[in-house]
Design a protein around this motif. Sequence first.
Motif, PDB file in Angstrom:
ATOM      1  N   ALA A 190       0.801  -1.214   0.000  1.00 31.99           N
ATOM      2  CA  ALA A 190       0.000   0.000   0.000  1.00 31.99           C
ATOM      3  C   ALA A 190       0.839   1.271   0.000  1.00 31.99           C
ATOM      4  O   ALA A 190       0.408   2.289  -0.521  1.00 31.99           O
ATOM      5  CB  ALA A 190      -0.931  -0.008   1.210  1.00 31.99           C
ATOM      6  N   SER A 191       2.013   1.257   0.575  1.00 29.71           N
ATOM      7  CA  SER A 191       2.815   2.476   0.653  1.00 29.71           C
ATOM      8  C   SER A 191       4.275   2.109   0.815  1.00 29.71           C
ATOM      9  O   SER A 191       4.604   1.008   1.262  1.00 29.71           O
ATOM     10  CB  SER A 191       2.372   3.335   1.841  1.00 29.71           C
ATOM     11  N   PRO A 192       5.189   3.039   0.436  1.00 31.85           N
ATOM     12  CA  PRO A 192       6.616   2.771   0.655  1.00 31.85           C
ATOM     13  C   PRO A 192       6.936   2.457   2.103  1.00 31.85           C
ATOM     14  O   PRO A 192       7.773   1.604   2.391  1.00 31.85           O
ATOM     15  CB  PRO A 192       7.281   4.077   0.188  1.00 31.85           C
ATOM     16  N   ARG A 193       6.270   3.145   3.052  1.00 33.51           N
ATOM     17  CA  ARG A 193       6.561   2.892   4.461  1.00 33.51           C
ATOM     18  C   ARG A 193       6.170   1.467   4.847  1.00 33.51           C
ATOM     19  O   ARG A 193       6.937   0.761   5.522  1.00 33.51           O
ATOM     20  CB  ARG A 193       5.821   3.882   5.355  1.00 33.51           C
ATOM     21  N   GLN A 194       4.981   1.040   4.429  1.00 35.00           N
ATOM     22  CA  GLN A 194       4.575  -0.324   4.762  1.00 35.00           C
ATOM     23  C   GLN A 194       5.537  -1.340   4.157  1.00 35.00           C
ATOM     24  O   GLN A 194       5.875  -2.340   4.785  1.00 35.00           O
ATOM     25  CB  GLN A 194       3.143  -0.572   4.263  1.00 35.00           C
ATOM     26  N   ASP A 195       5.963  -1.075   2.931  1.00 37.68           N
ATOM     27  CA  ASP A 195       6.954  -1.963   2.314  1.00 37.68           C
ATOM     28  C   ASP A 195       8.211  -2.038   3.168  1.00 37.68           C
ATOM     29  O   ASP A 195       8.731  -3.122   3.447  1.00 37.68           O
ATOM     30  CB  ASP A 195       7.352  -1.418   0.928  1.00 37.68           C
ATOM     31  N   ALA A 196       8.737  -0.868   3.564  1.00 36.53           N
ATOM     32  CA  ALA A 196      10.017  -0.822   4.282  1.00 36.53           C
ATOM     33  C   ALA A 196       9.913  -1.499   5.642  1.00 36.53           C
ATOM     34  O   ALA A 196      10.794  -2.281   6.030  1.00 36.53           O
ATOM     35  CB  ALA A 196      10.462   0.631   4.442  1.00 36.53           C
ATOM     36  N   VAL A 197       8.862  -1.224   6.382  1.00 35.00           N
ATOM     37  CA  VAL A 197       8.696  -1.812   7.714  1.00 35.00           C
ATOM     38  C   VAL A 197       8.485  -3.322   7.598  1.00 35.00           C
ATOM     39  O   VAL A 197       9.043  -4.111   8.370  1.00 35.00           O
ATOM     40  CB  VAL A 197       7.526  -1.147   8.467  1.00 35.00           C
ATOM     41  N   GLU A 198       7.694  -3.739   6.612  1.00 36.96           N
ATOM     42  CA  GLU A 198       7.451  -5.163   6.428  1.00 36.96           C
ATOM     43  C   GLU A 198       8.737  -5.891   6.045  1.00 36.96           C
ATOM     44  O   GLU A 198       9.000  -6.994   6.539  1.00 36.96           O
ATOM     45  CB  GLU A 198       6.383  -5.376   5.349  1.00 36.96           C
ATOM     46  N   ARG A 199       9.532  -5.291   5.165  1.00 36.21           N
ATOM     47  CA  ARG A 199      10.810  -5.912   4.803  1.00 36.21           C
ATOM     48  C   ARG A 199      11.714  -6.065   6.015  1.00 36.21           C
ATOM     49  O   ARG A 199      12.378  -7.092   6.188  1.00 36.21           O
ATOM     50  CB  ARG A 199      11.520  -5.074   3.729  1.00 36.21           C
ATOM     51  N   HIS A 200      11.733  -5.034   6.865  1.00 38.91           N
ATOM     52  CA  HIS A 200      12.572  -5.079   8.055  1.00 38.91           C
ATOM     53  C   HIS A 200      12.108  -6.194   8.986  1.00 38.91           C
ATOM     54  O   HIS A 200      12.911  -7.013   9.458  1.00 38.91           O
ATOM     55  CB  HIS A 200      12.527  -3.731   8.769  1.00 38.91           C
ATOM     56  N   ARG A 201      10.804  -6.259   9.221  1.00 42.06           N
ATOM     57  CA  ARG A 201      10.268  -7.300  10.105  1.00 42.06           C
ATOM     58  C   ARG A 201      10.556  -8.690   9.552  1.00 42.06           C
ATOM     59  O   ARG A 201      10.983  -9.589  10.285  1.00 42.06           O
ATOM     60  CB  ARG A 201       8.756  -7.109  10.284  1.00 42.06           C
ATOM     61  N   GLU A 202      10.342  -8.884   8.255  1.00 41.81           N
ATOM     62  CA  GLU A 202      10.594 -10.188   7.650  1.00 41.81           C
ATOM     63  C   GLU A 202      12.065 -10.583   7.769  1.00 41.81           C
ATOM     64  O   GLU A 202      12.389 -11.754   8.015  1.00 41.81           O
ATOM     65  CB  GLU A 202      10.167 -10.172   6.179  1.00 41.81           C
ATOM     66  N   ALA A 203      12.951  -9.602   7.595  1.00 36.89           N
ATOM     67  CA  ALA A 203      14.384  -9.892   7.705  1.00 36.89           C
ATOM     68  C   ALA A 203      14.750 -10.293   9.128  1.00 36.89           C
ATOM     69  O   ALA A 203      15.560 -11.208   9.344  1.00 36.89           O
ATOM     70  CB  ALA A 203      15.196  -8.684   7.270  1.00 36.89           C
ATOM     71  N   LEU A 204      14.159  -9.618  10.114  1.00 39.33           N
ATOM     72  CA  LEU A 204      14.427  -9.950  11.508  1.00 39.33           C
ATOM     73  C   LEU A 204      13.946 -11.360  11.837  1.00 39.33           C
ATOM     74  O   LEU A 204      14.643 -12.135  12.503  1.00 39.33           O
ATOM     75  CB  LEU A 204      13.739  -8.944  12.426  1.00 39.33           C
ATOM     76  N   VAL A 205      12.766 -11.699  11.369  1.00 39.13           N
ATOM     77  CA  VAL A 205      12.215 -13.018  11.646  1.00 39.13           C
ATOM     78  C   VAL A 205      13.054 -14.103  10.963  1.00 39.13           C
ATOM     79  O   VAL A 205      13.361 -15.147  11.559  1.00 39.13           O
ATOM     80  CB  VAL A 205      10.741 -13.100  11.190  1.00 39.13           C
ATOM     81  N   ALA A 206      13.450 -13.865   9.717  1.00 42.51           N
ATOM     82  CA  ALA A 206      14.288 -14.835   9.007  1.00 42.51           C
ATOM     83  C   ALA A 206      15.625 -15.018   9.716  1.00 42.51           C
ATOM     84  O   ALA A 206      16.122 -16.147   9.848  1.00 42.51           O
ATOM     85  CB  ALA A 206      14.507 -14.377   7.563  1.00 42.51           C
ATOM     86  N   ASP A 207      16.208 -13.921  10.182  1.00 40.58           N
ATOM     87  CA  ASP A 207      17.470 -13.992  10.910  1.00 40.58           C
ATOM     88  C   ASP A 207      17.297 -14.800  12.192  1.00 40.58           C
ATOM     89  O   ASP A 207      18.108 -15.670  12.521  1.00 40.58           O
ATOM     90  CB  ASP A 207      17.957 -12.579  11.232  1.00 40.58           C
ATOM     91  N   GLY A 208      16.217 -14.516  12.919  1.00 39.54           N
ATOM     92  CA  GLY A 208      15.978 -15.230  14.165  1.00 39.54           C
ATOM     93  C   GLY A 208      15.788 -16.719  13.959  1.00 39.54           C
ATOM     94  O   GLY A 208      16.330 -17.536  14.704  1.00 39.54           O
ATOM     95  N   ARG A 209      15.044 -17.075  12.924  1.00 40.81           N
ATOM     96  CA  ARG A 209      14.787 -18.499  12.677  1.00 40.81           C
ATOM     97  C   ARG A 209      16.063 -19.226  12.263  1.00 40.81           C
ATOM     98  O   ARG A 209      16.258 -20.396  12.607  1.00 40.81           O
ATOM     99  CB  ARG A 209      13.710 -18.648  11.607  1.00 40.81           C
ATOM    100  N   GLN A 210      16.920 -18.546  11.527  1.00 36.57           N
ATOM    101  CA  GLN A 210      18.173 -19.161  11.111  1.00 36.57           C
ATOM    102  C   GLN A 210      19.072 -19.434  12.309  1.00 36.57           C
ATOM    103  O   GLN A 210      19.737 -20.464  12.386  1.00 36.57           O
ATOM    104  CB  GLN A 210      18.882 -18.267  10.105  1.00 36.57           C
ATOM    105  N   ILE A 211      19.089 -18.499  13.265  1.00 38.54           N
ATOM    106  CA  ILE A 211      19.976 -18.626  14.418  1.00 38.54           C
ATOM    107  C   ILE A 211      19.372 -19.515  15.501  1.00 38.54           C
ATOM    108  O   ILE A 211      20.048 -20.365  16.089  1.00 38.54           O
ATOM    109  CB  ILE A 211      20.284 -17.229  14.992  1.00 38.54           C
ATOM    110  N   ILE A 212      18.092 -19.324  15.750  1.00 36.43           N
ATOM    111  CA  ILE A 212      17.458 -19.979  16.888  1.00 36.43           C
ATOM    112  C   ILE A 212      16.998 -21.391  16.551  1.00 36.43           C
ATOM    113  O   ILE A 212      16.995 -22.286  17.398  1.00 36.43           O
ATOM    114  CB  ILE A 212      16.263 -19.138  17.383  1.00 36.43           C
TER     115      ILE A 212
END
Length: 497
Positions: free
Chosen positions: A189-211
């Motif tokens: 819907a917006s550049p901000r939603q894209d950016a925040v969603e990308r950040h959240r997805e990256a954090l979750v992917a990082d966590g799952r890889q490590i944890i």
Amino acid sequence: MFGTSGIRGPVGSEVTAALALDVGRAVASELRERRTTADGGSAAADEGAPLAVVGRDARETGPVLADAVSAGLRECGADVERLGVAATPTVARAVRATNAAVGVCVTASHNPPADNGLKLWTASGRAYDVDDAERVAARVRNDRFSFADWDGFGTETDSPDAVEHGSTSPASQARQDAVEHSSTSPRSASPRQDAVERHREALVADGRQIIGSDGLEGLDAVVDVGNGTGGVTADALTELGASVTTLNAQPDGCFPARPSEPTAEHCEALTDHVEATGADLGIAHDGDADRMMAVDDHGRFVSGDVLLALFARDAASEGDQVAVPIDTSLAVDSALAAVGASAVRTPVGDVHVANRIAEDDLPFGGEPSGAWLWRDGVPCPDGPLAAVRLAGLVAERGPLSTLVDGVETYPLERDSVETDRKDDLMEVVANRVRREYAEVTSIDGVRATVDGGWFLVRASGTEPLVRLTAEAKTPEHAESLLAAARDAVRAAESELA
């Protein structure tokens, strides 16, 4: 103009809309000149205008300054994608994700609400270094801007004007179409939603890889957002399976709940809450969420040096080096020595740490102020990423209190001296210390290492102060080293009088 972390200061005197406008002009002019030079005289027509990503923290003065910097960027031919209120690491990540040429975050980070500032990010997501910043500052000082023709102004995405009038140049539209149809850059819907969603997805992917597959199930975390922009931390930890309670999660640039800087004194509500509820850990961010500090399961605020030691020891293997600033505690050296690694010191400022990680391919670097950077992460301090990785350490290795108690610490003393001649004073102090001590480092201020301890005299990058730090293995030795540093400053003051 630029300090150790961008431009920062009181709004209306040091930081104004006029300054933000000129910085935008300077950044876009520098980008255009660089591209023109690379193309041998003219930028390729199909490249379109350079793209700048602009975000801001929640401060009351942010909208005006963001409007001003956007106007300056567009006036000199750059397209602008506005993210609105977003964490600084979200903005830095968005630069790389959108193939932008530059990122700008309007923020004063952990400073009081009356301050604001500008942080600049390269296309790689790394903060502008000293040379980058000086080129921008020189253009501002000399009014040396490369203004676009009347029909070559840049456009702005996600602004009322852009939506209402559809003001998009053919080159800019081509770039936008390419992003919209890219399988790696889906639009929402917006550049901000894209950016925040990308950040959240990256954090979750990082966590799952490590944890691992179990995630953070059973972990109780308290996240004090500090009325800033770090809410993405709570979202990511929740998706990873943790039970999360938030404090002060509503963005408010007046920071009504606590001062923005996450110090032990400012985080008393967090420490009390963790202790009272028996949570496994507490997380605290500053206003733009580039910093992350922590509270252990006993409700104790964890010092930045101890956190640095924990992260460094976890990231390093035998023979590795870790990048830390010149004022870092011996606790980090001891923690690294236990795994056969060592610390290499840099000037104060996360950009210097990031550069050293990149130059020497180091696994990790950080600052005791709460800035943490990993080689396999992004080249900017990312408080939410640090929170996820700390939660992973607790899930994998046991209570944070046990990890903290396993770090050997030493008595450390700090002081400061007010001066309006800090550069002159530092020159005299440095010469005096070099004459009197055998092992001296001058990469940022002057640091003398003696048997079992050290002291540092360093000019503040943001205030009219000279800061003194001393550390040793006994309180008496630390106090004597701080006295030696103080004596060197007093002698220099007498010499300059």
